[in-house]
Write a protein that holds these residues in place. Structure first.
Motif, PDB file in Angstrom:
ATOM      1  N   ALA A 287      -8.989   0.737   0.034  1.00 28.19           N
ATOM      2  CA  ALA A 287      -7.666   1.351   0.214  1.00 28.19           C
ATOM      3  C   ALA A 287      -7.421   1.655   1.692  1.00 28.19           C
ATOM      4  O   ALA A 287      -6.314   1.426   2.207  1.00 28.19           O
ATOM      5  CB  ALA A 287      -7.558   2.632  -0.610  1.00 28.19           C
ATOM      6  N   GLY A 288      -8.455   2.132   2.368  1.00 23.80           N
ATOM      7  CA  GLY A 288      -8.334   2.432   3.800  1.00 23.80           C
ATOM      8  C   GLY A 288      -8.070   1.180   4.614  1.00 23.80           C
ATOM      9  O   GLY A 288      -7.214   1.163   5.499  1.00 23.80           O
ATOM     10  N   GLU A 289      -8.795   0.122   4.300  1.00 28.36           N
ATOM     11  CA  GLU A 289      -8.598  -1.140   5.023  1.00 28.36           C
ATOM     12  C   GLU A 289      -7.198  -1.693   4.796  1.00 28.36           C
ATOM     13  O   GLU A 289      -6.539  -2.165   5.721  1.00 28.36           O
ATOM     14  CB  GLU A 289      -9.653  -2.170   4.601  1.00 28.36           C
ATOM     15  CG  GLU A 289     -11.066  -1.828   5.036  1.00 28.36           C
ATOM     16  CD  GLU A 289     -11.193  -1.699   6.551  1.00 28.36           C
ATOM     17  OE1 GLU A 289     -10.732  -2.587   7.275  1.00 28.36           O
ATOM     18  OE2 GLU A 289     -11.756  -0.687   7.013  1.00 28.36           O
ATOM     19  N   ALA A 290      -6.742  -1.625   3.552  1.00 31.01           N
ATOM     20  CA  ALA A 290      -5.401  -2.139   3.237  1.00 31.01           C
ATOM     21  C   ALA A 290      -4.342  -1.333   3.989  1.00 31.01           C
ATOM     22  O   ALA A 290      -3.393  -1.897   4.550  1.00 31.01           O
ATOM     23  CB  ALA A 290      -5.157  -2.072   1.727  1.00 31.01           C
ATOM     24  N   ALA A 291      -4.509  -0.017   4.010  1.00 24.24           N
ATOM     25  CA  ALA A 291      -3.521   0.831   4.689  1.00 24.24           C
ATOM     26  C   ALA A 291      -3.535   0.586   6.190  1.00 24.24           C
ATOM     27  O   ALA A 291      -2.475   0.529   6.834  1.00 24.24           O
ATOM     28  CB  ALA A 291      -3.810   2.302   4.389  1.00 24.24           C
ATOM     29  N   ALA A 292      -4.724   0.424   6.772  1.00 23.46           N
ATOM     30  CA  ALA A 292      -4.817   0.184   8.215  1.00 23.46           C
ATOM     31  C   ALA A 292      -4.193  -1.167   8.573  1.00 23.46           C
ATOM     32  O   ALA A 292      -3.487  -1.290   9.578  1.00 23.46           O
ATOM     33  CB  ALA A 292      -6.278   0.230   8.673  1.00 23.46           C
TER      34      ALA A 292
ATOM     35  N   LYS B  90     -13.480  -7.243   5.488  1.00 27.53           N
ATOM     36  CA  LYS B  90     -14.084  -6.130   4.753  1.00 27.53           C
ATOM     37  C   LYS B  90     -13.506  -6.031   3.340  1.00 27.53           C
ATOM     38  O   LYS B  90     -14.225  -5.815   2.368  1.00 27.53           O
ATOM     39  CB  LYS B  90     -13.831  -4.810   5.484  1.00 27.53           C
ATOM     40  CG  LYS B  90     -14.633  -4.654   6.756  1.00 27.53           C
ATOM     41  CD  LYS B  90     -14.409  -3.245   7.347  1.00 27.53           C
ATOM     42  CE  LYS B  90     -15.124  -3.086   8.679  1.00 27.53           C
ATOM     43  NZ  LYS B  90     -14.681  -1.882   9.408  1.00 27.53           N
TER      44      LYS B  90
ATOM     45  N   MET C 275      -0.976   5.579  11.338  1.00 20.27           N
ATOM     46  CA  MET C 275      -1.119   6.225  10.027  1.00 20.27           C
ATOM     47  C   MET C 275      -1.056   7.744  10.174  1.00 20.27           C
ATOM     48  O   MET C 275      -0.369   8.435   9.404  1.00 20.27           O
ATOM     49  CB  MET C 275      -2.463   5.822   9.398  1.00 20.27           C
ATOM     50  CG  MET C 275      -2.558   4.330   9.114  1.00 20.27           C
ATOM     51  SD  MET C 275      -4.274   3.779   8.906  1.00 20.27           S
ATOM     52  CE  MET C 275      -4.530   4.217   7.223  1.00 20.27           C
TER      53      MET C 275
ATOM     54  N   THR D  42       0.848  -1.186   0.000  1.00 15.18           N
ATOM     55  CA  THR D  42       0.000   0.000   0.000  1.00 15.18           C
ATOM     56  C   THR D  42       0.884   1.237   0.000  1.00 15.18           C
ATOM     57  O   THR D  42       0.518   2.267  -0.535  1.00 15.18           O
ATOM     58  CB  THR D  42      -0.881   0.036   1.264  1.00 15.18           C
ATOM     59  OG1 THR D  42      -1.248  -1.281   1.576  1.00 15.18           O
ATOM     60  CG2 THR D  42      -2.108   0.869   1.022  1.00 15.18           C
TER      61      THR D  42
ATOM     62  N   GLU E  42     -12.663   2.711   0.247  1.00 12.31           N
ATOM     63  CA  GLU E  42     -12.766   2.004   1.523  1.00 12.31           C
ATOM     64  C   GLU E  42     -11.772   0.843   1.584  1.00 12.31           C
ATOM     65  O   GLU E  42     -11.121   0.619   2.598  1.00 12.31           O
ATOM     66  CB  GLU E  42     -14.179   1.472   1.673  1.00 12.31           C
ATOM     67  CG  GLU E  42     -14.784   1.664   3.029  1.00 12.31           C
ATOM     68  CD  GLU E  42     -16.287   1.421   2.983  1.00 12.31           C
ATOM     69  OE1 GLU E  42     -16.713   0.370   3.461  1.00 12.31           O
ATOM     70  OE2 GLU E  42     -17.024   2.286   2.440  1.00 12.31           O
TER      71      GLU E  42
END
Lengths: 386, 349
Positions: free
Chosen positions: B240-245, B283, A299, A2, B238
């Motif tokens: 992308a957010g899950e992957a980053a988290a 998710k 983050m 990512t 969303e």
């Protein structure tokens, strides 16, 4: 990974940072013990206390990153991050200085005239000068580029006409930074012809009308400009350059710890209510909420470091704000599902009080500073979908 | 080996030798020989074993980078397990053999005993047991190396179509044996295993995002790519957010393992990572499938290489519930006023 798209570099704290954190914690602990504040959810948005702001200013915790000549501390962004996350997580009343310290001061530092910097920044750093945001208008919310408030050139300055809305604390602030149209709208260049003005809210031709929010507070305002005169030296940066300036302001506005910690005091008081040996389901919920908090914090800290390195991580900031503000609502929902309280702001127990704060303020989390729909659009553009 | 070189090497090998066909073939029982050979020759499989013991001697943190890459490419071989086995052997100062390895026991209920130098008991759902040459075991306070062929094997398969076999250890004599150092118990092995799976999930989610974005750009309906529709854009944001988290959480866990921090802060980081990455797996996989439509539900499309592994990994070494409960109990024991210090990893204790 990512990281190829969204980079969140690791942040390590040195002895100086750890000492600062302890200093802030000691201060909060002492203030709490002596009744200096009662924890609240959304304390950075709703907890208006000039007294608290002055105390923070006296300790050098406002304008921390600015040059010393303007009252700053010349500290790295990480130091400000530590102070703000300690304050927000504790539910300390930081609303009075929040906008000025977070974005208006840095904006003036970057684009303001020397006279503006010299006269205003030291007062912000002392916790004595407060700012309101003048971006939204009755017909311009998420579509910020459609603002209609105009500034017309006159001798020695500009005449402003129009309305700004949702300006938190404008009725108690000294200044507003307003995004105003200085050339007619051009549908082919939507972002052109906008200018940022530094506006003294006590000036003639300005009327500030309060708007009550659902928590019953007079929190935000409609500010009406009726031929309000603004001298030339109150233009911020270059006339016509407002969009670029406001975008950089938003990267700072969106990335901080207040975008995922607004309801954290609810979790703290929930843990207190559940006691040292919670049941399995209670422990599971607390653990899951803590796990999400920890990921978001990492983050958000990564973005703070990128800002320190001089980058403008607008997209990563949008991503974290989307995830973080959704989480603020999840926290409240999970908490009340585990342990309902008579959700009244006057509730005698602290859990009931912070839960009430949380329930009533959460709807604004995913709207202020850019709706989550706008934020997802920013992320989608970066992904190559728009 | 240094950071960048290790990861670049891993990426290059996986891009060359781990195409979707190799992943499908592996599910039918074909051993990805060329892939494994390349991984082994570059020292990636034993990255967590110091050079004197026959390993690659990489930094522990780099090992987690390899694991993310392995997750991204859906490596159909025990790369993660061999790394973990190497880590375990290294803790006992035991030299690592070449070839694929696995680790046991991985189930909390599995009882394995050692008496007069002879093992007894069964380890269940051991990953890739049938492909492994050796098993690194933690039993009776000792770290043991066992030849896999010496064990009776009952085959089983994971949701991802990978081997999860039961191995009976009755009567088996370990090849090598050393006392486990203080603190290295089943719980610690589970903690490291959880951090390993979290890293794999983070890698898989990252690639799941790329794959889903690419599909949304290519697939056209109503006269335009489906990625032009706001509903699809928001779903992918969303994801992308899950992957980053998941990656943020997994990185924190990897750092705790690399620092040898298994105190409250380290346990919290690992527990949070497995819980958060597991949540993101659920998710994220759901979003990826929704975006891919019926096509992603076919065996022919390679989407399932990652989604099925995510569904498997989120359950192994403890699911979200297990780790959330553990983290919640840790927090409760410390008390409300220690919650924030705990979250920031700056608790005094």
């Amino acid at each position: 990974m990512t990281g190829d798209r969204f980079r969140f570099p690791k942040v390590e704290f040195g002895p100086e940072e750890r000492a600062l954190r302890e200093e802030v914690r000691d201060f909060i602990r002492e203030e709490r013990a002596s009744g200096g504040f009662t924890p609240m959810a959304d304390s950075w948005g709703s907890g208006w206390s000039p007294e608290w702001s002055r105390k923070m200013g006296a300790r050098g915790w406002l304008g921390m990153m600015w040059p010393k000549q303007y009252g700053g501390g010349e500290k790295p962004a990480l130091h400000r991050y530590i102070v703000t996350e300690e304050m927000v997580s504790a539910g300390a009343p930081c609303a009075a200085h929040w906008v000025a310290d977070r974005q208006s001061g840095p904006l003036l530092l970057r684009y303001g005239a020397e006279e503006q910097r010299r006269s205003i920044l030291p007062r912000i750093a002392a916790g004595e000068c407060y700012f309101a945001i003048g971006m939204s208008e009755p017909d311009s919310g998420s579509d910020l580029a459609s603002v209609r408030t105009t500034a017309t050139k006159v001798d020695g300055g500009w005449t402003i006409n129009g309305r700004k809305i949702w300006s938190s604390g404008a009725h108690r602030s000294h200044y507003m930074i307003a995004l105003v149209r200085t050339s007619p709208r051009d549908m082919k260049a939507r972002h052109a012809g906008l200018t940022q003005f530094l506006i003294d809210l006590k000036a003639p031709g300005i009327e500030i009308r309060g708007i009550r929010n659902i928590a019953g507070e007079r929190h935000f305002n409609e500010t009406v400009f009726d031929d309000a005169f603004v001298p030339d030296d109150m233009v911020i940066g270059e006339a016509g350059d407002g969009w670029r300036q406001v975008t950089s302001e938003l990267a700072i506005e969106r990335s901080g710890p207040e975008r995922f910690l607004s309801t954290f005091p609810v979790l703290t008081e929930l843990v207190r209510e559940l006691g040292p040996e919670p049941g399995e389901r209670d422990a599971e919920t607390v653990g899951a909420l803590a796990a999400r908090t920890m990921a978001l914090r990492r983050m958000s800290l990564g973005i703070s470091r990128l800002l320190d390195e001089g980058e403008a991580p607008e997209v990563a900031a949008a991503l974290v704000k989307d995830l973080g503000t959704c989480f603020e609502g999840e926290l409240v929902r999970e908490a009340r599902n585990l342990l309902p309280a008579t959700a009244a702001s006057q509730s005698p127990d602290l859990y009931g009080k912070v839960l009430a704060d949380g329930v009533l303020h959460v709807p604004s989390s995913t709207i202020r500073g850019g709706t989550n729909e706008v934020l997802k659009g920013i992320v989608a553009r970066e992904l190559g979908l728009r | 080996m240094s950071d960048r070189i290790v990861l670049d090497t891993a990426e290059r090998i996986l891009a060359d030798l781990c195409p979707p066909e190799a992943v499908n073939d592996a599910e039918t029982g074909v051993w990805p020989a060329a892939l494994w050979e390349a991984l082994e020759e570059s020292g990636l499989t034993l990255a967590w074993v110091r050079e004197e013991l026959g390993g690659g001697g990489a930094e522990t943190g780099d090992g987690f980078g390899i694991l993310k890459a392995a997750g991204a490419w859906a490596v159909p071989a025990p790369l993660a397990e061999t790394l973990l086995a190497g880590w375990l052997l290294e803790q006992g100062g035991l030299a690592a053999p070449g070839g694929p390895m696995t680790v046991a026991p991985v189930g909390p209920a599995d009882a394995v005993a050692l008496e007069d130098g002879v093992l007894s008991g069964t380890a269940r759902q051991v990953p890739f047991a049938r492909q492994a040459g050796h098993v690194a075991l933690l039993a009776a306070g000792r770290i043991l190396l066992v030849e896999r062929e010496a064990c009776a094997l009952a085959p089983g398969t994971s949701l991802a179509g990978e081997a999860r076999d039961d191995i009976a250890l009755d009567g088996v004599r370990p090849l090598r044996s050393a006392p486990a150092p203080e603190g290295l118990d089943r719980d610690r092995l589970t903690l490291v295993g959880a951090a390993v799976r979290a890293a794999q999930m983070a890698g898989a989610l990252s690639r799941l995002l790329d794959q889903s974005v690419q599909y949304a750009q290519e697939r056209e309906q109503f006269g335009r790519p489906i990625g032009r529709f706001q509903a699809v854009q928001h779903a992918l944001a969303e994801l992308a957010g899950e992957a980053a988290a998941a990656e943020a959480a997994a990185d924190a866990a990897g750092e705790a393992v690399a620092a040898g921090d298994f105190g409250p802060a380290g346990v919290a980081a690992i527990a949070a990572a497995k819980a958060r990455a597991g949540e993101a797996a659920s998710k994220g996989a759901a979003i990826a499938h929704q975006v891919h439509g019926a096509m992603g539900f076919t065996y022919e499309h390679s989407l399932h290489h990652r989604t099925r592994r995510l569904w498997c990994w989120r359950d192994e070494f403890g699911n979200e519930r297990v780790w959330s409960v553990r983290l919640g109990r840790l927090i409760a024991a410390e008390g409300a006023d220690a919650l924030w210090p705990f979250v920031t990893g700056s608790h005094a204790a």
